[in-house]
Motif scaffolding. Structure first.
Motif, PDB file in Angstrom:
ATOM      1  N   GLY A  52       0.805  -1.210   0.000  1.00 17.23           N
ATOM      2  CA  GLY A  52       0.000   0.000   0.000  1.00 17.23           C
ATOM      3  C   GLY A  52       0.840   1.263   0.000  1.00 17.23           C
ATOM      4  N   ARG A  53       0.150   2.386   0.109  1.00 20.51           N
ATOM      5  CA  ARG A  53       0.794   3.697  -0.015  1.00 20.51           C
ATOM      6  C   ARG A  53       1.943   3.895   0.960  1.00 20.51           C
ATOM      7  N   HIS A  54       1.724   3.590   2.231  1.00 19.92           N
ATOM      8  CA  HIS A  54       2.756   3.842   3.239  1.00 19.92           C
ATOM      9  C   HIS A  54       4.005   3.002   2.958  1.00 19.92           C
ATOM     10  N   ARG A  55       3.789   1.736   2.625  1.00 18.13           N
ATOM     11  CA  ARG A  55       4.927   0.869   2.311  1.00 18.13           C
ATOM     12  C   ARG A  55       5.641   1.334   1.050  1.00 18.13           C
ATOM     13  N   GLN A  56       4.889   1.817   0.063  1.00 16.48           N
ATOM     14  CA  GLN A  56       5.517   2.299  -1.170  1.00 16.48           C
ATOM     15  C   GLN A  56       6.480   3.446  -0.881  1.00 16.48           C
ATOM     16  N   CYS A 326     -11.982  -2.481   8.654  1.00 19.24           N
ATOM     17  CA  CYS A 326     -10.874  -1.858   7.923  1.00 19.24           C
ATOM     18  C   CYS A 326     -10.980  -0.339   7.943  1.00 19.24           C
ATOM     19  N   ALA A 327     -12.196   0.173   7.804  1.00 15.11           N
ATOM     20  CA  ALA A 327     -12.414   1.616   7.691  1.00 15.11           C
ATOM     21  C   ALA A 327     -12.501   2.316   9.040  1.00 15.11           C
ATOM     22  N   GLY A 328     -12.435   1.573  10.142  1.00 12.11           N
ATOM     23  CA  GLY A 328     -12.538   2.197  11.454  1.00 12.11           C
ATOM     24  C   GLY A 328     -13.938   2.667  11.781  1.00 12.11           C
ATOM     25  N   ARG A 329     -14.918   1.885  11.381  1.00 17.02           N
ATOM     26  CA  ARG A 329     -16.304   2.232  11.707  1.00 17.02           C
ATOM     27  C   ARG A 329     -17.069   1.000  12.205  1.00 17.02           C
ATOM     28  N   SER A 330     -16.403   0.233  13.071  1.00 17.05           N
ATOM     29  CA  SER A 330     -17.032  -0.963  13.632  1.00 17.05           C
ATOM     30  C   SER A 330     -18.067  -0.622  14.688  1.00 17.05           C
ATOM     31  N   GLY A 331     -17.988   0.594  15.234  1.00 19.57           N
ATOM     32  CA  GLY A 331     -18.865   0.983  16.336  1.00 19.57           C
ATOM     33  C   GLY A 331     -18.224   0.775  17.690  1.00 19.57           C
ATOM     34  N   LEU A 342      -3.986   3.233  11.928  1.00 17.21           N
ATOM     35  CA  LEU A 342      -3.283   2.382  10.966  1.00 17.21           C
ATOM     36  C   LEU A 342      -3.427   2.915   9.547  1.00 17.21           C
ATOM     37  N   ALA A 343      -4.646   3.210   9.136  1.00 13.80           N
ATOM     38  CA  ALA A 343      -4.884   3.649   7.757  1.00 13.80           C
ATOM     39  C   ALA A 343      -4.248   5.005   7.472  1.00 13.80           C
ATOM     40  N   ALA A 344      -4.256   5.888   8.463  1.00 13.96           N
ATOM     41  CA  ALA A 344      -3.742   7.240   8.248  1.00 13.96           C
ATOM     42  C   ALA A 344      -2.231   7.305   8.271  1.00 13.96           C
ATOM     43  N   THR A 345      -1.581   6.447   9.070  1.00 10.88           N
ATOM     44  CA  THR A 345      -0.145   6.600   9.313  1.00 10.88           C
ATOM     45  C   THR A 345       0.715   5.428   8.868  1.00 10.88           C
ATOM     46  N   GLY A 346       0.110   4.255   8.656  1.00  8.54           N
ATOM     47  CA  GLY A 346       0.901   3.076   8.301  1.00  8.54           C
ATOM     48  C   GLY A 346       1.624   2.459   9.473  1.00  8.54           C
ATOM     49  N   PHE A 347       1.276   2.876  10.684  1.00  8.08           N
ATOM     50  CA  PHE A 347       1.931   2.330  11.869  1.00  8.08           C
ATOM     51  C   PHE A 347       0.870   2.160  12.951  1.00  8.08           C
ATOM     52  N   LEU A 348       1.129   1.234  13.863  1.00  9.10           N
ATOM     53  CA  LEU A 348       0.206   0.977  14.961  1.00  9.10           C
ATOM     54  C   LEU A 348       0.987   0.323  16.087  1.00  9.10           C
ATOM     55  N   SER A 349       0.716   0.725  17.312  1.00  8.35           N
ATOM     56  CA  SER A 349       1.416   0.139  18.451  1.00  8.35           C
ATOM     57  C   SER A 349       1.131  -1.353  18.535  1.00  8.35           C
ATOM     58  N   SER A 377      -1.019  -4.795   3.619  1.00 12.35           N
ATOM     59  CA  SER A 377      -1.202  -3.662   2.730  1.00 12.35           C
ATOM     60  C   SER A 377      -0.901  -2.331   3.414  1.00 12.35           C
ATOM     61  N   GLN A 378      -1.213  -2.241   4.708  1.00 11.37           N
ATOM     62  CA  GLN A 378      -1.159  -0.960   5.399  1.00 11.37           C
ATOM     63  C   GLN A 378       0.122  -0.716   6.194  1.00 11.37           C
ATOM     64  N   LEU A 379       0.679  -1.753   6.808  1.00 12.59           N
ATOM     65  CA  LEU A 379       1.779  -1.547   7.755  1.00 12.59           C
ATOM     66  C   LEU A 379       3.090  -1.221   7.052  1.00 12.59           C
ATOM     67  N   MET A 380       3.674  -0.104   7.414  1.00 11.82           N
ATOM     68  CA  MET A 380       4.979   0.270   6.906  1.00 11.82           C
ATOM     69  C   MET A 380       6.043  -0.735   7.313  1.00 11.82           C
ATOM     70  N   ASP A 381       5.856  -1.370   8.469  1.00  9.24           N
ATOM     71  CA  ASP A 381       6.843  -2.344   8.955  1.00  9.24           C
ATOM     72  C   ASP A 381       6.402  -3.785   8.703  1.00  9.24           C
ATOM     73  N   TYR A 382       5.592  -3.975   7.653  1.00  9.25           N
ATOM     74  CA  TYR A 382       5.125  -5.327   7.356  1.00  9.25           C
ATOM     75  C   TYR A 382       6.296  -6.270   7.172  1.00  9.25           C
ATOM     76  N   ASP A 383       6.203  -7.395   7.834  1.00 12.04           N
ATOM     77  CA  ASP A 383       7.199  -8.456   7.746  1.00 12.04           C
ATOM     78  C   ASP A 383       6.413  -9.758   7.652  1.00 12.04           C
ATOM     79  N   PRO A 384       6.585 -10.556   6.610  1.00  9.21           N
ATOM     80  CA  PRO A 384       5.711 -11.722   6.432  1.00  9.21           C
ATOM     81  C   PRO A 384       5.780 -12.715   7.576  1.00  9.21           C
TER      82      PRO A 384
END
Length: 430
Positions: A52-56, A326-331, A342-349, A377-384
């Motif tokens: 995704g965008r952040h990883r790119q 995914c969209a952050g609208r689970s309620g 996650l979606a806005a920054t590509g990172f999450l604690s 797709s979203q995580l900048m630090d994605y590691d398989p």
């Protein structure tokens, strides 16, 4: 004259690089290559582009930094577009390479690519160098890897196994083959506009946090120059800000930072400041990273089956509620805050990763594989290895016999966001 191709994969650095050193042993011509696989931008079975965008953005900056390092050493990076199994055999033949050297990555897709290149008649030498502990150092065979992390850690510590010293970077590199001269204009991967979000815990749009070896090494030095290491265990479950955890993971994921270099810096810190709960816990977390890699070496494609290593039936999957997750609208306010982050920054604690994954698996319900794909797709630090291992762990489909892990969002919020600050930062109105 011996021409060797070095294929950079998830090891985009020149310091502590056993693979690059192996390529240099007999190379009189060297072609450093990165393959930009178009499948990384094509929708997967869940509808997401794996990169995704952040990883790119982070990868583009990483490769620009790598090219600068290689040029400083008398060479430069070749970026080719296509599938590795197609472009690398063609490139090897065009430049008369005797072999391709690359990192040994124990994941199915990565292993398949190497097999396909070999099937095309090209010699490929793979070098394992992504872990703190090298496989020959283990006090057991990889086939006998302990079934749970705690036993793995105890066996390592009881045997007194420590990482080898990191290798120095090369003084210089051989020239490229005549058929592939260094281009005057540095190669560049397509780079979208980075996310400039002041709420980010890893603001990769800023120079100090961008991808690449130089930023990684500066961050490592800065981390051990203040009190963050001794307090790591107490602060690692933070949710906001740049100081609550080590933040090494994006650079480790691209290979811009060597885990052995991290450990050497950790030992230097302990020699000066003493061992602390925080410094031990940094070693503990690095061992977790090793464990997930050895788990892949042990089980391979079994980790990618719907049942994982267990016998649980296929999970239910509510596609509409998964899209809301995914969209952050689970309620669920705490879950939604994490997913917007996650979606806005590509990172999450790490705390929020576990919490939102648990909600998808146990409350939505959703297929754990879809969640793993969204993280990829979203995580900048994605590691398989780490991504797959953690999702299996939470879904009760990995090695740990204690079964599923469900985190209660209300209790998690009470413990880690008692004043609601994180939820306010990432509320729908923010």
């Amino acid at each position: 004259m011996t021409t060797v191709i070095y294929w950079f994969r998830s090891d985009c650095r020149v310091h502590d690089h056993p693979g690059l050193q192996a390529a240099l042993r007999d190379a009189t011509r060297l072609l450093p290559v990165f393959v930009d696989d178009p499948r990384q931008q094509q929708p997967d079975r869940w509808g997401f582009a794996p990169r995704g965008r952040h990883r790119q953005v982070f990868l583009a900056d990483t490769l620009a930094d790598l090219d600068a390092s290689l040029r400083r050493l008398g060479n430069g990076l070749e970026i080719v577009t296509g599938t590795p199994e197609t472009v690398l055999p063609a490139l090897a033949r065009a430049c008369g390479a005797s072999r391709i050297v690359c990192e040994d990555i124990p994941c199915p897709q990565e292993q398949d690519a190497v097999r396909a290149i070999r099937a095309a008649g090209i010699t490929v030498q793979t070098i394992w160098h992504a872990t703190l502990i090298a496989p020959p150092q283990l006090p057991f065979a990889v086939a006998d890897l302990p079934g749970v992390f705690t036993r793995f850690r105890v066996r390592i510590e009881e045997a007194g196994v420590l990482p080898l010293q990191p290798l120095p970077e090369p003084v210089s590199l051989p020239p490229r083959p005549a058929a592939c001269p260094v281009p005057d204009v540095p190669p560049r991967l397509a780079r979208p506009e980075p996310a400039h979000d002041p709420r980010s815990a890893f603001p990769y749009a800023e120079p100090a946090w961008q991808g690449g070896e130089q930023a990684a090494l500066r961050h490592l030095h800065a981390y051990f120059s203040d009190d963050r290491a001794p307090t790591y265990k107490a602060t690692r479950n933070g949710l906001t800000g740049t100081s609550y955890s080590s933040k090494w993971s994006p650079w480790l994921a691209t290979g811009a930072l060597s885990p052995r270099r991290v450990f050497a810096a950790l030992r230097d810190h302990e020699a000066e400041a003493g061992v602390s709960d925080g410094s031990y816990w940094l070693w503990f977390e690095l061992l977790w990273r090793d464990y997930f890699r050895f788990l892949h070496a042990r089980h391979g494609s079994r980790l990618y089956r719907v049942e994982g290593l267990g016998q649980l039936p296929p999970p239910r999957h509510d596609a509409r509620r998964f899209a809301d997750w995914c969209a952050g609208r689970s309620g669920q306010a705490f879950v939604d805050a994490g997913m917007r982050d996650l979606a806005a920054t590509g990172f999450l604690s790490n705390r929020m990763r576990q919490m939102v994954a648990s909600w998808l698996i146990h409350d939505v319900p959703g297929d754990w594989r879809a969640g793993a794909a969204w993280f990829e797709s979203q995580l900048m630090d994605y590691d398989p290895c780490s991504n797959q291992g953690n999702w299996l762990y939470l879904a009760g489909r990995g090695t740990d016999p204690r079964g599923v892990r469900r985190f209660c969002p209300r209790r998690q919020a009470e413990q880690y966001d008692p004043d609601g600050a994180y939820r306010r930062v990432w509320s729908a109105r923010a």
